[in-house]
Each structure stands twice: as structure tokens, then as C-alpha cells.
Design a protein around this motif. Structure first.
Motif, PDB file in Angstrom:
ATOM      1  N   LYS A   1       0.823  -1.208   0.000  1.00 33.42           N
ATOM      2  CA  LYS A   1       0.000   0.000   0.000  1.00 33.42           C
ATOM      3  C   LYS A   1       0.859   1.261   0.000  1.00 33.42           C
ATOM      4  CE  LYS A   1      -3.822  -2.186   2.502  1.00 33.42           C
ATOM      5  NZ  LYS A   1      -4.705  -2.096   3.704  1.00 33.42           N
ATOM      6  N   GLU A   2       0.212   2.372  -0.296  1.00 30.35           N
ATOM      7  CA  GLU A   2       0.885   3.660  -0.216  1.00 30.35           C
ATOM      8  C   GLU A   2       1.037   4.075   1.253  1.00 30.35           C
ATOM      9  OE1 GLU A   2       1.537   4.241  -4.166  1.00 30.35           O
ATOM     10  OE2 GLU A   2       1.815   5.882  -2.751  1.00 30.35           O
ATOM     11  N   ARG A   3       2.061   4.876   1.502  1.00 32.63           N
ATOM     12  CA  ARG A   3       2.200   5.432   2.842  1.00 32.63           C
ATOM     13  C   ARG A   3       1.096   6.460   3.050  1.00 32.63           C
ATOM     14  NH1 ARG A   3       8.136   7.083   4.924  1.00 32.63           N
ATOM     15  NH2 ARG A   3       8.430   5.035   3.934  1.00 32.63           N
ATOM     16  N   GLU A   4       0.411   6.350   4.190  1.00 34.47           N
ATOM     17  CA  GLU A   4      -0.748   7.210   4.437  1.00 34.47           C
ATOM     18  C   GLU A   4      -0.633   7.962   5.755  1.00 34.47           C
ATOM     19  OE1 GLU A   4      -4.268   4.805   4.613  1.00 34.47           O
ATOM     20  OE2 GLU A   4      -3.678   3.827   6.496  1.00 34.47           O
ATOM     21  N   PHE A   5      -1.286   9.091   5.788  1.00 33.90           N
ATOM     22  CA  PHE A   5      -1.332   9.938   6.980  1.00 33.90           C
ATOM     23  C   PHE A   5      -2.109   9.245   8.095  1.00 33.90           C
ATOM     24  CE2 PHE A   5      -1.771  13.597   9.564  1.00 33.90           C
ATOM     25  CZ  PHE A   5      -3.107  13.713   9.924  1.00 33.90           C
ATOM     26  N   VAL A   6      -1.611   9.362   9.309  1.00 42.58           N
ATOM     27  CA  VAL A   6      -2.301   8.833  10.487  1.00 42.58           C
ATOM     28  C   VAL A   6      -2.684   9.963  11.437  1.00 42.58           C
ATOM     29  CG1 VAL A   6      -2.120   7.362  12.524  1.00 42.58           C
ATOM     30  CG2 VAL A   6      -1.143   6.604  10.336  1.00 42.58           C
ATOM     31  N   GLY A   7      -1.707  10.783  11.803  1.00 43.64           N
ATOM     32  CA  GLY A   7      -1.970  11.869  12.728  1.00 43.64           C
ATOM     33  C   GLY A   7      -0.897  12.927  12.640  1.00 43.64           C
ATOM     34  N   ALA A   8      -1.225  14.137  13.063  1.00 40.85           N
ATOM     35  CA  ALA A   8      -0.287  15.250  13.025  1.00 40.85           C
ATOM     36  C   ALA A   8      -0.487  16.132  14.238  1.00 40.85           C
ATOM     37  CB  ALA A   8      -0.468  16.062  11.750  1.00 40.85           C
ATOM     38  N   ILE A   9       0.582  16.834  14.620  1.00 37.94           N
ATOM     39  CA  ILE A   9       0.523  17.703  15.779  1.00 37.94           C
ATOM     40  C   ILE A   9       1.361  18.941  15.504  1.00 37.94           C
ATOM     41  CG2 ILE A   9       2.472  16.530  16.926  1.00 37.94           C
ATOM     42  CD1 ILE A   9       0.868  16.936  19.579  1.00 37.94           C
ATOM     43  N   SER A  10       0.877  20.071  15.944  1.00 35.81           N
ATOM     44  CA  SER A  10       1.578  21.333  15.736  1.00 35.81           C
ATOM     45  C   SER A  10       2.783  21.447  16.659  1.00 35.81           C
ATOM     46  CB  SER A  10       0.617  22.497  15.980  1.00 35.81           C
ATOM     47  OG  SER A  10       0.144  22.460  17.326  1.00 35.81           O
ATOM     48  N   ARG A  11       3.566  22.490  16.450  1.00 45.45           N
ATOM     49  CA  ARG A  11       4.794  22.678  17.239  1.00 45.45           C
ATOM     50  C   ARG A  11       4.539  22.669  18.737  1.00 45.45           C
ATOM     51  NH1 ARG A  11       7.422  28.085  15.123  1.00 45.45           N
ATOM     52  NH2 ARG A  11       8.328  27.855  17.203  1.00 45.45           N
ATOM     53  N   SER A  12       3.498  23.361  19.137  1.00 41.48           N
ATOM     54  CA  SER A  12       3.206  23.486  20.577  1.00 41.48           C
ATOM     55  C   SER A  12       2.417  22.313  21.118  1.00 41.48           C
ATOM     56  CB  SER A  12       2.422  24.769  20.833  1.00 41.48           C
ATOM     57  OG  SER A  12       1.130  24.657  20.257  1.00 41.48           O
ATOM     58  N   GLY A  13       1.823  21.543  20.206  1.00 39.55           N
ATOM     59  CA  GLY A  13       0.937  20.472  20.629  1.00 39.55           C
ATOM     60  C   GLY A  13      -0.505  20.921  20.793  1.00 39.55           C
ATOM     61  N   GLY A  14      -0.758  22.184  20.482  1.00 39.68           N
ATOM     62  CA  GLY A  14      -2.091  22.714  20.681  1.00 39.68           C
ATOM     63  C   GLY A  14      -3.104  22.320  19.624  1.00 39.68           C
ATOM     64  N   SER A  15      -2.607  21.861  18.479  1.00 41.18           N
ATOM     65  CA  SER A  15      -3.500  21.445  17.392  1.00 41.18           C
ATOM     66  C   SER A  15      -3.105  20.065  16.909  1.00 41.18           C
ATOM     67  CB  SER A  15      -3.410  22.430  16.222  1.00 41.18           C
ATOM     68  OG  SER A  15      -3.831  23.717  16.600  1.00 41.18           O
ATOM     69  N   THR A  16      -4.123  19.232  16.668  1.00 38.38           N
ATOM     70  CA  THR A  16      -3.887  17.885  16.160  1.00 38.38           C
ATOM     71  C   THR A  16      -4.918  17.548  15.084  1.00 38.38           C
ATOM     72  OG1 THR A  16      -5.280  16.911  17.887  1.00 38.38           O
ATOM     73  CG2 THR A  16      -2.911  17.028  18.340  1.00 38.38           C
ATOM     74  N   ASP A  17      -4.598  16.555  14.298  1.00 38.34           N
ATOM     75  CA  ASP A  17      -5.533  16.061  13.297  1.00 38.34           C
ATOM     76  C   ASP A  17      -5.268  14.574  13.098  1.00 38.34           C
ATOM     77  OD1 ASP A  17      -6.316  16.672   9.795  1.00 38.34           O
ATOM     78  OD2 ASP A  17      -7.620  16.175  11.486  1.00 38.34           O
ATOM     79  N   TYR A  18      -6.287  13.857  12.639  1.00 37.83           N
ATOM     80  CA  TYR A  18      -6.169  12.405  12.486  1.00 37.83           C
ATOM     81  C   TYR A  18      -6.862  11.926  11.215  1.00 37.83           C
ATOM     82  CZ  TYR A  18      -5.080  12.649  17.466  1.00 37.83           C
ATOM     83  OH  TYR A  18      -4.510  12.960  18.676  1.00 37.83           O
TER      84      TYR A  18
END
Length: 126
Positions: A43-60
Motif C-alpha cells: 500500500k501507499e504510505r498514508e497519513f495517520v496523525g499530526a501535531i503542531s509545534r506546541s501540541g495545541g493542534s492535532t488532526d487524524y
């Protein structure tokens, strides 16, 4: 240049939990947005989760929302991925990624990142 090393992968039964760690060296990660990606066999490499520099913002990725939690400890130069209620379809090599940025946002595309770890295998048995 930042170097990234993932750990914490392994074999777990469906419904179980694992916590992945990504330890950085060479630079402080406080100036880096960070992310987790995964690549299943064939499979292709896929996004799981991300976090901003401070940790104040995340996405999944939608399929892991409510089950996975990304966090960071800038003092320890480490980020984490807590994975609960694991499913066989979560089986993959998990990669940590970093992007040096002045912005407070997170990033969800592979092309957004320019530093990658070697990956850690997660296998979920049914």
C-alpha cells in the motif's frame, strides 16, 4: 538536521493497545511540526496523525479518530502515538515525520515533511 527513531511497535491482538514513541536528536523538536504515517504491505504510505509545534493542534485520519492520540513532550524531544482498540487493518509500518516550521499549524501530506524515521512494525492479529 533532526534524526528520528521510532520504537514501541510489536504484535498485539485486536482490541489491544500500543504506544509508539519517536525520539528526536540533533535538533530540538520545538520548532518542528510532527506527524505519524503508516504503510501497509503493498500500500501507499498514508497519513495517520499530526501535531503542531506546541501540541495545541492535532488532526487524524478518519479511521483512527477516537482510537489514536498523538502527543508530544518537547522537553524530552519525543512524540507519541497512543493506539487503542487496535484492528487488523491497522497493521503497518509506522513512521514518524518532522517539518521545520515557523507556523503553528499541523501538516497532513507526505510532501509536507522532510525528515523521516526508519519505521516500526505494528502487527494486529485477529
Amino acid at each position: 538536521q533532526v534524526q528520528l527513531v521510532e520504537s514501541g511497535g510489536g504484535l498485539v491482538q485486536a482490541g489491544g493497545s500500543l504506544r509508539l514513541s519517536c525520539a528526536a536528536s540533533g535538533r530540538t523538536i520545538s520548532t518542528y511540526a510532527m506527524g505519524w504515517f503508516r504503510q501497509g504491505r503493498g500500500k501507499e504510505r498514508e497519513f495517520v496523525g499530526a501535531i503542531s509545534r506546541s501540541g495545541g493542534s492535532t488532526d487524524y485520519k478518519d479511521s483512527v479518530k477516537g482510537r489514536f492520540t498523538i502527543s508530544r513532550d518537547n522537553a524530552k524531544n519525543t512524540i507519541y502515538l497512543q493506539m487503542n482498540s487496535l484492528k487488523p487493518e491497522d497493521t503497518a509500518v509506522y513512521y514518524c515525520a518532522a517539518r521545520n516550521t515557523l507556523r503553528s499549524s499541523y501538516y497532513t501530506e507526505r510532501s509536507d515533511y522532510n525528515h523521516w524515521g526508519q519505521g516500526t512494525q505494528v502487527t494486529v492479529s485477529s
